[in-house]
Design a protein around this motif. Structure first.
Motif, short mmCIF file in Angstrom:
data_model
loop_
_atom_site.label_atom_id
_atom_site.label_comp_id
_atom_site.label_asym_id
_atom_site.label_seq_id
_atom_site.Cartn_x
_atom_site.Cartn_y
_atom_site.Cartn_z
N MET A 1 33.49 55.83 34.52
CA MET A 1 32.85 55.45 33.44
C MET A 1 32.23 54.06 33.45
N ASN A 2 31.16 53.70 32.42
CA ASN A 2 30.50 52.55 32.65
C ASN A 2 30.39 51.93 31.38
N LYS A 3 30.73 50.87 30.99
CA LYS A 3 30.59 50.13 29.73
C LYS A 3 29.15 49.53 29.67
N ILE A 4 28.38 49.98 28.29
CA ILE A 4 27.13 49.49 28.23
C ILE A 4 27.15 48.65 26.93
N LEU A 5 26.59 47.42 27.07
CA LEU A 5 26.59 46.52 26.28
C LEU A 5 25.06 46.20 25.72
N PHE A 6 24.89 46.33 24.15
CA PHE A 6 23.87 45.77 23.55
C PHE A 6 23.84 44.61 22.94
N PHE A 7 22.74 43.93 22.95
CA PHE A 7 22.44 42.62 22.39
C PHE A 7 21.27 42.51 21.37
N ALA A 8 21.26 41.66 20.55
CA ALA A 8 20.31 41.39 19.29
C ALA A 8 20.16 42.49 18.56
N HIS A 9 18.88 42.96 18.45
CA HIS A 9 18.31 44.21 17.83
C HIS A 9 18.46 45.40 18.46
N LEU A 10 18.79 45.19 19.50
CA LEU A 10 19.43 46.63 20.29
C LEU A 10 20.63 46.94 19.84
N ARG A 11 21.57 46.12 19.57
CA ARG A 11 22.77 46.55 18.89
C ARG A 11 22.76 47.25 17.59
N ILE B 1 29.60 55.21 28.92
CA ILE B 1 28.93 56.48 29.47
C ILE B 1 29.05 56.32 31.04
N GLU B 2 28.99 57.83 31.32
CA GLU B 2 28.98 58.03 33.06
C GLU B 2 27.73 57.55 33.51
N ALA B 3 27.43 56.60 34.07
CA ALA B 3 26.36 56.25 34.85
C ALA B 3 26.29 56.00 36.21
N ALA B 4 27.18 56.21 36.92
CA ALA B 4 27.43 55.86 38.31
C ALA B 4 26.48 57.07 38.91
N GLY B 5 25.70 56.37 39.94
CA GLY B 5 24.62 57.10 40.68
C GLY B 5 23.22 57.18 40.08
N LYS B 6 23.22 56.61 39.01
CA LYS B 6 21.78 56.59 38.23
C LYS B 6 21.22 55.34 38.47
N ILE C 1 23.76 52.12 39.69
CA ILE C 1 24.73 52.07 39.28
C ILE C 1 26.11 52.45 39.81
N LYS C 2 26.94 51.71 39.86
CA LYS C 2 28.22 51.96 40.68
C LYS C 2 29.42 52.34 39.37
N GLU C 3 30.42 53.13 39.98
CA GLU C 3 31.63 53.50 38.90
C GLU C 3 32.10 52.01 38.61
N GLY C 4 32.40 52.01 37.32
CA GLY C 4 33.13 50.64 36.69
C GLY C 4 32.28 49.53 36.34
N ASP C 5 30.92 49.55 36.56
CA ASP C 5 29.90 48.73 36.37
C ASP C 5 29.74 48.42 35.00
N THR C 6 29.53 47.07 34.81
CA THR C 6 29.14 46.87 33.01
C THR C 6 27.94 46.61 32.95
N ILE C 7 27.13 47.32 32.32
CA ILE C 7 25.54 47.09 32.19
C ILE C 7 25.27 46.38 30.71
N ALA C 8 24.46 45.49 30.72
CA ALA C 8 24.02 44.97 29.37
C ALA C 8 22.65 44.81 29.30
N PHE C 9 21.94 45.51 28.31
CA PHE C 9 20.65 45.36 27.92
C PHE C 9 20.42 44.34 26.77
N ILE C 10 19.61 43.45 27.43
CA ILE C 10 19.25 42.27 26.59
C ILE C 10 17.68 42.14 26.32
N ALA D 1 16.64 52.59 35.49
CA ALA D 1 15.69 52.83 34.78
C ALA D 1 16.10 54.43 34.14
N GLN D 2 16.70 55.05 35.02
CA GLN D 2 17.25 56.64 34.34
C GLN D 2 18.27 56.28 33.11
N LEU D 3 19.09 55.22 33.30
CA LEU D 3 20.13 55.12 32.40
C LEU D 3 19.23 54.50 31.16
#
Length: 77
Positions: free
Chosen positions: A1-11, A21-26, A62-71, A29-31
């Motif tokens: 699993m991967n942790k996805i963080l949202f910042f500002a108005h995206l939150r 979300i399970e995002a490993a291998g994506k 993206i790899k398994e366990g990565d934390t992804i932030a959208f800013i 852009a796909q995520l």
């Protein structure tokens, strides 16, 4: 699993500060497409993305366990 963080108005648009979300291998852009559709976020494609606190490009995989932030773009004066 991967942790996805949202910042500002995206939150606000997503209705969550973070989600799992399970995002490993994506690619980033796909995520972005998946998350935008699932959480009703508009203009996610213009947001910066960081993987494990380092900015990344849309073609990075993206790899398994990565934390992804959208800013979102920020303007100031």
């Amino acid at each position: 699993m991967n942790k996805i963080l949202f910042f500002a108005h995206l939150r606000d648009e997503a209705g969550h500060e973070s989600v799992e979300i399970e995002a490993a291998g994506k690619t980033v852009a796909q995520l972005k497409e998946l998350v935008a559709e699932k959480y009703g976020i508009q203009k996610l494609d213009t947001s910066m993305t960081a993987i494990n606190e380092e900015f990344s490009s849309n073609d990075e995989v993206i790899k398994e366990g990565d934390t992804i932030a959208f800013i979102p773009p920020v303007s100031g004066g």
